[in-house]
Design a protein around this motif. Structure first.
Motif, PDB file in Angstrom:
ATOM      1  N   LEU A   1       0.838  -1.209   0.000  1.00  0.00           N
ATOM      2  CA  LEU A   1       0.000   0.000   0.000  1.00  0.00           C
ATOM      3  C   LEU A   1       0.868   1.252   0.000  1.00  0.00           C
ATOM      4  N   MET A   2       1.902   1.243   0.827  1.00  0.00           N
ATOM      5  CA  MET A   2       2.808   2.391   0.873  1.00  0.00           C
ATOM      6  C   MET A   2       3.459   2.627  -0.479  1.00  0.00           C
ATOM      7  N   PHE A   3       3.933   1.558  -1.100  1.00  0.00           N
ATOM      8  CA  PHE A   3       4.603   1.717  -2.390  1.00  0.00           C
ATOM      9  C   PHE A   3       3.632   2.249  -3.438  1.00  0.00           C
ATOM     10  N   ALA A   4       2.387   1.810  -3.371  1.00  0.00           N
ATOM     11  CA  ALA A   4       1.396   2.306  -4.324  1.00  0.00           C
ATOM     12  C   ALA A   4       1.187   3.802  -4.134  1.00  0.00           C
ATOM     13  N   LEU A   5       1.084   4.238  -2.872  1.00  0.00           N
ATOM     14  CA  LEU A   5       0.915   5.667  -2.595  1.00  0.00           C
ATOM     15  C   LEU A   5       2.129   6.447  -3.092  1.00  0.00           C
ATOM     16  N   ILE A   6       3.314   5.896  -2.804  1.00  0.00           N
ATOM     17  CA  ILE A   6       4.547   6.588  -3.177  1.00  0.00           C
ATOM     18  C   ILE A   6       4.647   6.719  -4.695  1.00  0.00           C
ATOM     19  N   THR A   7       4.213   5.665  -5.405  1.00  0.00           N
ATOM     20  CA  THR A   7       4.296   5.706  -6.864  1.00  0.00           C
ATOM     21  C   THR A   7       3.498   6.875  -7.414  1.00  0.00           C
ATOM     22  N   ALA A   8       2.302   7.091  -6.872  1.00  0.00           N
ATOM     23  CA  ALA A   8       1.496   8.226  -7.333  1.00  0.00           C
ATOM     24  C   ALA A   8       2.185   9.537  -7.008  1.00  0.00           C
ATOM     25  N   GLY A   9       2.740   9.638  -5.782  1.00  0.00           N
ATOM     26  CA  GLY A   9       3.444  10.856  -5.398  1.00  0.00           C
ATOM     27  C   GLY A   9       4.682  11.101  -6.253  1.00  0.00           C
ATOM     28  N   LEU A  10       5.321   9.986  -6.608  1.00  0.00           N
ATOM     29  CA  LEU A  10       6.546  10.063  -7.410  1.00  0.00           C
ATOM     30  C   LEU A  10       6.279  10.699  -8.775  1.00  0.00           C
ATOM     31  N   ALA A  11       5.213  10.261  -9.423  1.00  0.00           N
ATOM     32  CA  ALA A  11       4.901  10.785 -10.752  1.00  0.00           C
ATOM     33  C   ALA A  11       4.526  12.258 -10.672  1.00  0.00           C
ATOM     34  N   ALA A  12       3.848  12.635  -9.578  1.00  0.00           N
ATOM     35  CA  ALA A  12       3.426  14.025  -9.457  1.00  0.00           C
ATOM     36  C   ALA A  12       4.533  14.898  -8.889  1.00  0.00           C
ATOM     37  N   GLY A  13       5.564  14.289  -8.305  1.00  0.00           N
ATOM     38  CA  GLY A  13       6.622  15.070  -7.681  1.00  0.00           C
ATOM     39  C   GLY A  13       6.139  15.809  -6.455  1.00  0.00           C
ATOM     40  N   SER A  14       5.087  15.315  -5.843  1.00  0.00           N
ATOM     41  CA  SER A  14       4.529  15.980  -4.672  1.00  0.00           C
ATOM     42  C   SER A  14       3.684  14.990  -3.904  1.00  0.00           C
ATOM     43  N   LEU A  15       3.633  15.173  -2.593  1.00  0.00           N
ATOM     44  CA  LEU A  15       2.789  14.300  -1.779  1.00  0.00           C
ATOM     45  C   LEU A  15       1.464  14.980  -1.449  1.00  0.00           C
ATOM     46  N   ARG A  16       1.200  16.087  -2.129  1.00  0.00           N
ATOM     47  CA  ARG A  16      -0.054  16.805  -1.903  1.00  0.00           C
ATOM     48  C   ARG A  16      -1.105  16.240  -2.847  1.00  0.00           C
ATOM     49  N   THR A  17      -2.262  15.859  -2.330  1.00  0.00           N
ATOM     50  CA  THR A  17      -3.255  15.190  -3.202  1.00  0.00           C
ATOM     51  C   THR A  17      -3.694  16.083  -4.350  1.00  0.00           C
ATOM     52  N   THR A  18      -3.896  17.362  -4.057  1.00  0.00           N
ATOM     53  CA  THR A  18      -4.369  18.233  -5.145  1.00  0.00           C
ATOM     54  C   THR A  18      -3.316  18.330  -6.255  1.00  0.00           C
ATOM     55  N   ASP A  19      -2.025  18.295  -5.879  1.00  0.00           N
ATOM     56  CA  ASP A  19      -0.973  18.295  -6.898  1.00  0.00           C
ATOM     57  C   ASP A  19      -1.030  17.023  -7.733  1.00  0.00           C
ATOM     58  N   VAL A  20      -1.287  15.899  -7.057  1.00  0.00           N
ATOM     59  CA  VAL A  20      -1.361  14.631  -7.789  1.00  0.00           C
ATOM     60  C   VAL A  20      -2.509  14.681  -8.798  1.00  0.00           C
ATOM     61  N   VAL A  21      -3.626  15.270  -8.392  1.00  0.00           N
ATOM     62  CA  VAL A  21      -4.759  15.386  -9.313  1.00  0.00           C
ATOM     63  C   VAL A  21      -4.381  16.282 -10.495  1.00  0.00           C
ATOM     64  N   THR A  22      -3.730  17.411 -10.175  1.00  0.00           N
ATOM     65  CA  THR A  22      -3.343  18.338 -11.246  1.00  0.00           C
ATOM     66  C   THR A  22      -2.382  17.674 -12.226  1.00  0.00           C
TER      67      THR A  22
END
Lengths: 131, 313, 192, 210
Positions: free
Chosen positions: B148-169
């Motif tokens: 689960l952690m790695f899955a979360l990190i993967t999304a953050g990695l692509a967005a370059g941010s751990l902020r959810t709104t940044d990930v959406v953007t």
């Protein structure tokens, strides 16, 4: 607005006002839970809880269940705790990969590869199974 | 400020009430869809969870011999609290209630606190089936926490941010699910494991007479069931935000798209999840470590290489 | 200190007291479960302090790690301590006098240190994103720390497993390690 | 062996050795007579170390007061019944529901064709499920009868209407040997995969009530 007093006390500045939002949310949830207990206490006719023995499929229990519980997977916890430590690095790492470039990726996955060797060793020792 | 939180956009009270309401509605949706799949959909499907909840309010409570009342009650109250608090970083209407530089970690932490909460629910009543269920939950945690952690990190990695709104953007061009299908599936499945629902229901399994839930009655049971459903709904909403582009979509307004996608994730999860038997923790631990962890790491590596090539920029 | 707003100052003070109180509770309660979760409460209060200091990542990651670690600690406490539920009256402390002396001495040393050290003041302005700053530090100037920790975690995994398990690969695959399927008391997820 | 006596009217568990070398508490528990998906009236008195049964002893409760002759049912319906019980224990509520619906349909005899179709559909699903094979396979192996999975697949064949011979009844001693050392979930699956009936015990004790 009922929360006006609060916004006077804590001038709305960046993350601090967010914190107020978070705390208000927590307070609301706690109030909701207390409210549910109160509502249930007011609604139910049988006020006293039924004191029963723990369910043991129809027979009376012979012993207290909360004894020294033999967790069969305790060896996995050692592996988990060590591997878990690495997450402290990996979250901040994810943020800076684009800036730091290939070396950051190589370093992190080198680090993970070492840990994965450890995981494979543990697996071969049979420590991922119930003892 | 470029980013606005819900509280700033709507005012504090409406924002807080709104997020909690969204959480409760998501929980109701999960419970209704689940019921429709397990029992079969009828007119009363949506009303059934509400009716069950009301019945629990009226029910006479039970207590066992020498329980640890304090910890038991704390565990029961913590389950829905954590589920609802995890929604603080899920964007509702394009904004989150709380926006920090570590939103994803907050979601992760709320789920990690479930380790303690659910174990306490099992420990409290001093009953063998509940205790076994509590320990099973920890065993499941050992198997699914890291994926689960790695899955979360993967999304953050692509967005370059751990902020959810940044990930959406960051998903304006392409939904993350296209480049990280493994992370998406693992995220949803692991979240289901932490809600111990469906194929991951072993901690409350029928083979141990309901496990952690076996001695619960009245409000306690209501809170735990509510918490499980809300957490599952929150996880579906989070999956929508992290992998399915959040509220992006043509013609319809953003929040509608967001709810539609979340509903689709819930339906797909319940549809698939209820078509398989329970996965027993004594077997999933090995799979978690030897299959899921390497797979999610490989996924992260692929995404990292794509990031280096400026794929997501 | 002066940088802290009144709100944060109050939060730090209250949470600090809370964390100390929960820490004391660890030694007061009878039950291993309660002791463990009192300790968790103490750690969560510390996480709250970090949050009040606007170090969100550190705060949240503290809560995350400590919760999991305390859950694991509960497992071992309940496995190995007599009377884990505290159903029979017992005391959580041994050698109370000696430990009180050691505890008081440590407290004095730390307190003196805290108040006498000339703490550096922060010159650059607050970073917008403390998580990013941490990432840059780990991947940049403090890379060596991470590498050393990686190796020591690897050593921990190996040593922990060797010490914790009663059976090893020779018990599973035979003296020549040539058995097709391991001989385990409870089968695992892989069929071999 | 008691190190302390009773608290709140109940004894504390006492320590005992275990196969992994740790000497921790052994909890005496009873599984049955009333447990979901459990043969009614069967009592398994077990020593639990964590979630593993270190010893097991089985008996029928009130075996001699039961009617020795069970109502005669079509083998297909009986197999569907057993299958549904097993699926309950395996945590597969949708399949268990379908098996029960098929059984009810057959018992009603009004809509036999549809019930037959439903029975075939659900048994096909169970037979082909790789998840079930993974989660329930490889335990409870017993001579020519195969393991849990083989027995369940045999029931599936019976439930879909094929003529399959029933396996010889298992004695409670054999069951005890099978579940000893198993994790509690596996033990439940093993018991659920055996067609245990008190009839044999009753006729063995020669108490026949008309």
């Amino acid at each position: 607005m009922p929360f006006a007093a609060q916004s006077l006390l804590f001038p709305s500045e960046g993350e601090e006002s967010d914190m107020v939002a978070l705390l208000s949310m927590a307070a609301l949830i706690v109030a909701g839970i207390v409210g549910l207990y109160a509502l249930s206490a007011a609604l139910r006719t049988a006020r006293e809880p039924a004191v029963v023995l723990p369910y043991e499929s129809g027979l009376l229990p012979q012993q207290h269940a909360v004894s020294r519980y033999h967790a069969r997977w305790y060896a996995v916890t050692v592996l988990f705790l060590a591997f878990d430590m690495e997450m402290i690095f990996m979250y901040p790492w994810a943020v800076v990969v684009a800036d730091m470039g290939a070396t950051a990726v190589v370093e992190m996955f080198g680090f993970l590869a070492v840990l994965l060797v450890g995981v494979t060793y543990v697996w071969r020792e049979g420590a991922l199974r119930w003892t | 400020m470029p980013e606005q939180t819900l509280a700033e956009a709507w005012g504090l009270a409406p924002a807080v009430l709104g997020v909690v309401a969204v959480g409760l509605i998501l929980g109701l949706v999960v419970a209704a869809v689940d019921r429709a799949v397990v029992v079969g959909g009828t007119v009363g499907t949506v009303a059934a969870p509400l009716r069950d909840g009301a019945r629990l309010l009226f029910e006479q409570r039970r207590t066992t011999l020498a329980p640890d009342r304090l910890l038991w009650r704390l565990g029961c109250a913590a389950v829905p609290t954590l589920a609802l608090l995890s929604l603080a970083v899920v964007p509702v209407g394009g904004r989150t209630l709380w926006s920090t530089s570590a939103d994803l970690v907050w979601f992760n932490a709320m789920e990690a606190l479930l380790w303690a909460a659910v174990w306490l629910v099992g420990w409290g009543p001093n009953a063998v089936h509940a205790l076994t269920g509590g320990y099973r939950f920890l065993a499941q945690g050992l198997a699914y926490e890291l994926p689960l952690m790695f899955a979360l990190i993967t999304a953050g990695l692509a967005a370059g941010s751990l902020r959810t709104t940044d990930v959406v953007t960051a998903q304006e061009g392409l939904w993350f699910v296209v480049t990280m299908p493994v992370a998406f599936v693992v995220f949803v499945a692991s979240a289901a494991a932490f809600a111990f629902w469906g194929p991951f229901t072993a901690p409350a399994g029928p083979d141990i007479a309901g496990g952690v839930t076996s001695e619960l009655s009245g409000v306690d049971r209501l809170l735990v069931d509510l918490g499980r459903a809300v957490f599952l709904g929150a996880a579906a909403a989070m999956a929508t935000a992290l992998f399915l582009g959040g509220d992006a979509g043509p013609w319809l307004p953003g929040p509608v798209w967001f709810l539609l996608k979340t509903f689709a994730v819930v339906t797909a999860l319940v549809w698939v999840g209820r078509r398989v038997p329970v996965l027993r923790p004594d077997r999933t631990v090995e799979i978690g470590w030897m299959v899921l962890v390497p797979m999610t790491l490989l996924q992260a590596l692929v995404v990292a290489v794509l990031v280096l090539n400026g794929f997501y920029a | 200190m002066t940088e802290l707003s009144g709100w944060a100052f109050t939060a730090v003070a209250v949470l600090g007291v809370l964390s100390v109180a929960a820490g004391i509770a660890v030694f007061v309660v009878d039950s291993m479960a309660r002791a463990t979760f009192a300790l968790l409460a103490s750690f969560l209060a510390v996480a709250g302090v970090l949050l009040a200091l606007d170090l969100v990542y550190l705060a949240v990651v503290t809560a995350l790690m400590m919760t999991i670690e305390m859950a694991v600690m509960a497992v071992f406490m309940i496995m190995f301590m007599m009377n884990p539920a505290g159903l029979m009256p017992m005391t959580m402390v041994h050698n109370a006098k000696g430990s009180a002396v050691i505890g008081a001495a440590t407290f004095v040393v730390l307190a003196v240190g805290i108040w006498t050290i000339d703490w550096p003041t922060r010159n650059p302005p607050r970073p917008d994103d403390s998580t990013r700053q941490l990432g840059e530090a780990i991947m940049g100037s403090h890379m060596l720390v991470m590498l050393v920790i990686g190796i020591s975690l690897f050593a921990t995994i190996l040593a922990g497993t060797v010490l914790a398990t009663a059976r090893g690969r020779y018990d599973r695959f035979g003296p020549d390690l040539d058995a097709d399927r391991p001989d385990d008391p409870v089968p695992g997820g892989f069929r071999r | 062996m008691h190190h302390g006596g009773e608290v709140a009217g109940l004894a504390m568990a006492s320590t005992g050795p275990d196969r992994d070398g740790l000497e921790l508490d052994v909890l005496k528990v009873a599984l049955g007579p009333v447990l979901p998906g459990w043969p009614t009236g069967l009592v398994l008195r077990a020593d639990l170390q964590g979630d593993v049964l270190t010893s097991a002893e089985l008996a029928w409760l009130d075996a001699d007061t039961r009617p020795a002759v069970e109502p005669d049912r079509a083998p297909q319906e009986a197999a569907l019944d057993r299958l549904a019980r097993f699926l309950d224990v395996a945590g597969w509520p949708t399949a268990a529901r379908d098996a029960r619906r098929a059984r009810n349909g057959m018992a009603e005899r009004a809509n036999r064709d549809e019930a037959q179709r439903l029975a075939e559909a659900v048994t096909r699903r169970v037979n082909r499920s790789r998840t079930l094979a993974w989660t329930a396979g490889g335990i409870g192996g017993r001579g020519s009868g195969g393991d849990v999975l083989d027995r369940v697949r045999r029931w599936c064949d019976m439930a879909s209407g094929q003529l399959v011979e029933d396996l010889p009844a298992t004695s409670l001693k054999d069951v005890a040997a099978l579940v000893e050392g198993a994790e509690i979930g596996s033990a439940r699956l093993i018991v659920a995969s055996l067609d245990l009936r008190p009839v044999q015990a009753a006729s063995a004790s020669e108490h026949v009530h008309a």
